[in-house]
Design a protein around this motif. Structure first.
Motif, PDB file in Angstrom:
ATOM      1  N   ARG A  64       0.823  -1.218   0.000  1.00 10.59           N
ATOM      2  CA  ARG A  64       0.000   0.000   0.000  1.00 10.59           C
ATOM      3  C   ARG A  64       0.857   1.268   0.000  1.00 10.59           C
ATOM      4  O   ARG A  64       0.483   2.271  -0.597  1.00 10.59           O
ATOM      5  CB  ARG A  64      -0.908   0.019   1.221  1.00 10.59           C
ATOM      6  N   PHE A  65       1.978   1.210   0.679  1.00  8.89           N
ATOM      7  CA  PHE A  65       2.868   2.373   0.792  1.00  8.89           C
ATOM      8  C   PHE A  65       4.120   2.140  -0.043  1.00  8.89           C
ATOM      9  O   PHE A  65       4.616   1.007  -0.150  1.00  8.89           O
ATOM     10  CB  PHE A  65       3.297   2.598   2.238  1.00  8.89           C
ATOM     11  N   THR A  66       4.657   3.235  -0.591  1.00  8.38           N
ATOM     12  CA  THR A  66       5.903   3.167  -1.352  1.00  8.38           C
ATOM     13  C   THR A  66       6.817   4.289  -0.907  1.00  8.38           C
ATOM     14  O   THR A  66       6.420   5.467  -0.940  1.00  8.38           O
ATOM     15  CB  THR A  66       5.646   3.283  -2.856  1.00  8.38           C
ATOM     16  N   ILE A  67       8.032   3.938  -0.523  1.00  9.03           N
ATOM     17  CA  ILE A  67       9.035   4.940  -0.169  1.00  9.03           C
ATOM     18  C   ILE A  67       9.970   5.118  -1.359  1.00  9.03           C
ATOM     19  O   ILE A  67      10.331   4.158  -2.044  1.00  9.03           O
ATOM     20  CB  ILE A  67       9.810   4.543   1.106  1.00  9.03           C
ATOM     21  N   SER A  68      10.332   6.367  -1.620  1.00  9.49           N
ATOM     22  CA  SER A  68      11.246   6.656  -2.724  1.00  9.49           C
ATOM     23  C   SER A  68      12.119   7.843  -2.347  1.00  9.49           C
ATOM     24  O   SER A  68      11.843   8.549  -1.366  1.00  9.49           O
ATOM     25  CB  SER A  68      10.470   6.943  -4.005  1.00  9.49           C
ATOM     26  N   LYS A  69      13.145   8.061  -3.141  1.00 11.38           N
ATOM     27  CA  LYS A  69      14.100   9.117  -2.815  1.00 11.38           C
ATOM     28  C   LYS A  69      14.575   9.819  -4.065  1.00 11.38           C
ATOM     29  O   LYS A  69      14.859   9.177  -5.081  1.00 11.38           O
ATOM     30  CB  LYS A  69      15.304   8.525  -2.077  1.00 11.38           C
ATOM     31  N   ASP A  70      14.625  11.144  -3.990  1.00  9.71           N
ATOM     32  CA  ASP A  70      15.210  11.968  -5.040  1.00  9.71           C
ATOM     33  C   ASP A  70      16.568  12.443  -4.507  1.00  9.71           C
ATOM     34  O   ASP A  70      16.628  13.348  -3.684  1.00  9.71           O
ATOM     35  CB  ASP A  70      14.296  13.152  -5.351  1.00  9.71           C
ATOM     36  N   ASN A  71      17.646  11.810  -4.971  1.00 12.35           N
ATOM     37  CA  ASN A  71      18.969  12.127  -4.429  1.00 12.35           C
ATOM     38  C   ASN A  71      19.409  13.546  -4.767  1.00 12.35           C
ATOM     39  O   ASN A  71      20.112  14.187  -3.982  1.00 12.35           O
ATOM     40  CB  ASN A  71      19.997  11.120  -4.931  1.00 12.35           C
ATOM     41  N   ALA A  72      19.001  14.042  -5.911  1.00 13.76           N
ATOM     42  CA  ALA A  72      19.382  15.399  -6.304  1.00 13.76           C
ATOM     43  C   ALA A  72      18.799  16.433  -5.345  1.00 13.76           C
ATOM     44  O   ALA A  72      19.414  17.459  -5.069  1.00 13.76           O
ATOM     45  CB  ALA A  72      18.925  15.680  -7.726  1.00 13.76           C
ATOM     46  N   LYS A  73      17.604  16.144  -4.837  1.00 10.30           N
ATOM     47  CA  LYS A  73      16.946  17.069  -3.912  1.00 10.30           C
ATOM     48  C   LYS A  73      17.140  16.652  -2.459  1.00 10.30           C
ATOM     49  O   LYS A  73      16.680  17.365  -1.558  1.00 10.30           O
ATOM     50  CB  LYS A  73      15.443  17.126  -4.220  1.00 10.30           C
TER      51      LYS A  73
END
Length: 121
Positions: A64-73
């Motif tokens: 149900r949940f998804t964690i993600s990351k924007d390394n540039a930000k």
């Protein structure tokens, strides 16, 4: 010193979606999300590795949940779908500058101020 600023909480009906954001200043390794409901302990929700290639989830939110990351930000997101009333809690972003477990509160040195998520039935 690392500072974490969360945003994106709110009120949503059961079955709805929300996306939380956590912007980090400073160098971080692991980043994660925890939540704390009234009268309960703060619990692990999800975590992501430094470069964002590995993710971890609590059983209660898998699928149900998804964690993600924007390394540039240097920003981590938590996309929450199919929300349930039992997901209601204050959600905290956390970051570590070293090793340790992805799942343990004690292994995260930095914490955001928390953002309220309320799911109505």
């Amino acid at each position: 010193q690392v500072q974490l600023v969360e945003s994106g909480g709110g009120l949503v009906q059961a079955g709805g979606s929300l996306r939380l954001s956590c912007a980090a200043s400073g160098r971080t390794f692991r980043m994660g999300w925890f939540r704390q409901a009234p009268g309960k302990e703060r619990e692990f929700v999800a975590a992501i590795s430094r470069i964002g290639t590995t993710t971890y989830y609590a059983d209660s939110v898998k699928g149900r949940f998804t964690i993600s990351k924007d390394n540039a930000k240097n920003t981590v997101y938590l996309q929450m779908n199919s929300l349930k009333p039992e997901d209601t809690a204050v959600y905290y972003c956390a970051a570590s500058s070293g090793g340790g477990s992805y799942y343990l509160r004690a292994d995260y040195a930095y914490w955001g101020q928390g953002t309220q998520v309320t799911v109505s039935s």
